[in-house]
Design a protein around this motif. Structure first.
Motif, PDB file in Angstrom:
ATOM      1  N   THR A  26       0.847  -1.184   0.000  1.00 18.09           N
ATOM      2  CA  THR A  26       0.000   0.000   0.000  1.00 18.09           C
ATOM      3  C   THR A  26       0.886   1.238   0.000  1.00 18.09           C
ATOM      4  OG1 THR A  26      -1.670  -1.185   1.277  1.00 18.09           O
ATOM      5  CG2 THR A  26      -1.808   1.209   1.288  1.00 18.09           C
ATOM      6  N   PRO A  27       0.674   2.147  -0.934  1.00 13.77           N
ATOM      7  CA  PRO A  27       1.494   3.364  -0.950  1.00 13.77           C
ATOM      8  C   PRO A  27       1.272   4.189   0.324  1.00 13.77           C
ATOM      9  CG  PRO A  27       0.087   3.229  -2.905  1.00 13.77           C
ATOM     10  CD  PRO A  27      -0.294   2.114  -2.002  1.00 13.77           C
ATOM     11  N   THR A  28       2.352   4.683   0.863  1.00 16.22           N
ATOM     12  CA  THR A  28       2.254   5.496   2.083  1.00 16.22           C
ATOM     13  C   THR A  28       2.847   6.888   1.869  1.00 16.22           C
ATOM     14  OG1 THR A  28       4.339   4.565   2.860  1.00 16.22           O
ATOM     15  CG2 THR A  28       2.326   3.485   3.620  1.00 16.22           C
ATOM     16  N   ASP A  29       2.915   7.330   0.628  1.00 13.41           N
ATOM     17  CA  ASP A  29       3.501   8.627   0.320  1.00 13.41           C
ATOM     18  C   ASP A  29       2.771   9.780   0.991  1.00 13.41           C
ATOM     19  OD1 ASP A  29       5.168   7.164  -1.289  1.00 13.41           O
ATOM     20  OD2 ASP A  29       4.098   7.662  -3.133  1.00 13.41           O
ATOM     21  N   ASP A  30       1.473   9.613   1.236  1.00 21.78           N
ATOM     22  CA  ASP A  30       0.704  10.694   1.830  1.00 21.78           C
ATOM     23  C   ASP A  30       0.734  10.679   3.364  1.00 21.78           C
ATOM     24  OD1 ASP A  30      -0.743   8.362   1.970  1.00 21.78           O
ATOM     25  OD2 ASP A  30      -2.681   9.321   1.684  1.00 21.78           O
ATOM     26  N   CYS A  31       1.466   9.755   3.952  1.00 18.52           N
ATOM     27  CA  CYS A  31       1.578   9.678   5.409  1.00 18.52           C
ATOM     28  C   CYS A  31       2.799  10.475   5.864  1.00 18.52           C
ATOM     29  CB  CYS A  31       1.726   8.228   5.866  1.00 18.52           C
ATOM     30  SG  CYS A  31       0.305   7.215   5.476  1.00 18.52           S
TER      31      CYS A  31
END
Length: 56
Positions: A26-31
Motif C-alpha cells: 500500500t502506498p504510504t507517500d501521503d503519510c
C-alpha cells in the motif's frame, strides 16, 4: 491459535497462491513521517495498562 492449530489448516489453493503473489504494498507517500517523540507514544496492546517508566 497455536502452532498445532496452524499445522492443521488446509494448504493454500493455487488461486490463493496467485493472489498472494500479485499483492502489492500500500502506498504510504501521503503519510507524514513521525518524529522519535511521536513514536514513543505507541505501545503494544498488552502494555496499555502498565505504567510507563519515568525515564525512557
Amino acid at each position: 491459535m497455536s502452532i498445532d492449530d496452524l499445522k492443521k489448516l488446509p494448504s493454500l489453493t493455487e488461486q490463493e497462491k496467485q493472489i498472494i503473489k500479485q499483492a502489492r504494498a500500500t502506498p504510504t507517500d501521503d503519510c507524514p513521517a513521525m518524529t522519535a517523540e511521536e513514536l514513543k507514544e505507541f505501545r503494544p496492546w498488552y502494555a496499555k495498562n502498565k505504567k510507563r517508566p519515568l525515564f525512557a
